[in-house]
Design an enzyme around this catalytic site. Structure first.
Site, PDB file in Angstrom:
ATOM      1  N   LYS A  13      -8.876  -1.781  11.758  1.00  0.00           N
ATOM      2  CA  LYS A  13      -9.279  -0.715  12.680  1.00  0.00           C
ATOM      3  C   LYS A  13      -8.335  -0.638  13.878  1.00  0.00           C
ATOM      4  CE  LYS A  13     -13.329  -2.455  13.413  1.00  0.00           C
ATOM      5  NZ  LYS A  13     -13.264  -3.702  12.661  1.00  0.00           N
ATOM      6  N   ARG A  88     -22.228  -0.251  17.963  1.00  0.00           N
ATOM      7  CA  ARG A  88     -22.413  -1.431  17.116  1.00  0.00           C
ATOM      8  C   ARG A  88     -23.752  -1.406  16.388  1.00  0.00           C
ATOM      9  NH1 ARG A  88     -18.618  -5.317  17.524  1.00  0.00           N
ATOM     10  NH2 ARG A  88     -17.454  -5.497  19.456  1.00  0.00           N
ATOM     11  N   ARG A 127      -2.826 -16.878   7.238  1.00  0.00           N
ATOM     12  CA  ARG A 127      -2.281 -16.725   8.586  1.00  0.00           C
ATOM     13  C   ARG A 127      -2.323 -18.057   9.333  1.00  0.00           C
ATOM     14  NH1 ARG A 127      -4.724 -11.898  11.600  1.00  0.00           N
ATOM     15  NH2 ARG A 127      -6.465 -13.270  11.992  1.00  0.00           N
ATOM     16  N   ARG A 139      -5.515 -19.799  17.133  1.00  0.00           N
ATOM     17  CA  ARG A 139      -6.630 -19.442  18.014  1.00  0.00           C
ATOM     18  C   ARG A 139      -7.900 -20.122  17.521  1.00  0.00           C
ATOM     19  NH1 ARG A 139      -6.505 -13.125  17.552  1.00  0.00           N
ATOM     20  NH2 ARG A 139      -8.610 -13.694  16.971  1.00  0.00           N
ATOM     21  N   ARG A 150     -18.466 -14.054  11.903  1.00  0.00           N
ATOM     22  CA  ARG A 150     -18.276 -12.693  12.408  1.00  0.00           C
ATOM     23  C   ARG A 150     -18.608 -11.660  11.330  1.00  0.00           C
ATOM     24  NH1 ARG A 150     -12.413 -12.672  14.368  1.00  0.00           N
ATOM     25  NH2 ARG A 150     -12.837 -10.513  14.887  1.00  0.00           N
TER      26      ARG A 150
END
Length: 196
Positions: A13, A88, A127, A139, A150
């Site tokens: 997105k 949301r 990644r 991260r 998530r």
């Protein structure tokens, strides 16, 4: 052009919104950025949001809805905007529809980027491995476990928006697993149809 992007984390997105922002000169509006800007500007609603955030709470839908309502009236939104991360929930979507109706605005498109969640998890794993191999720092939220969390939150809270916008006749679903350029082209076709 007034546009909403839907899709789970990692669906692309942000990448697509950036491309449209660059091409059309309309802002990409994220809830976090809008909240921070309202707090920084010291607006009345920003002060209310700051008080909640300083206390460690979650900012209510009422506050978020009001911040979005004010933000989409800003001069840089005159030609349109891209909402990323808002709404949301279905109640937020209904509040947005009411706000836009009052402003005589309509959404041009609600675009959902459908993706294969397991493929997204593999992307994250790759990644992380590539970052570590290159000597970089990963991260804290860039790991498969956090990502799965998530995704679960997205499915529970945000995914019902697909059904809502589908019922409204506003949802267009695109293959978010396609090549980035192919997704951009598909979005462009949707926008051309919407403006015709």
């Amino acid at each position: 052009m007034r546009l909403i992007f839907l899709g789970p984390p990692g669906a692309g997105k942000g990448t697509q919104a950036k491309r449209l922002t660059d091409k059309y000169g309309i802002p990409q509006l994220s809830t976090g950025d809008m909240l921070r800007a309202a707090v920084s500007a010291g607006t009345e609603i920003g002060k209310r949001a700051k008080a909640v955030m300083d206390a460690g709470g979650l900012v209510s839908d009422d506050i978020v809805n009001q911040i979005v309502s004010e933000r989409i009236e800003a001069p840089d939104c005159a030609k349109g905007f891209i909402l990323d991360g808002y709404p949301r929930t279905v109640p937020q979507a209904k509040a947005l529809a009411d706000n836009m109706r009052k402003k005589n605005q309509v959404l041009d498109a609600v675009i959902e980027l459908k993706v294969d969640e397991e493929a997204l998890i593999r992307r994250i794993e790759n990644r992380v491995a590539e970052t570590i191999a290159a000597g970089g720092t990963v991260r804290s939220d860039d790991n498969p476990e956090a990502f799965r969390k998530r995704l679960t939150e997205y499915r529970e809270k945000t995914a019902p928006l697909s059904a809502y916008y589908s019922e409204q006749g506003e949802l267009v679903t695109l293959d978010g697993m396609a090549d980035v350029d192919a997704v951009t082209e598909a979005i462009e076709r949707v926008l051309e149809k919407a403006s015709a």
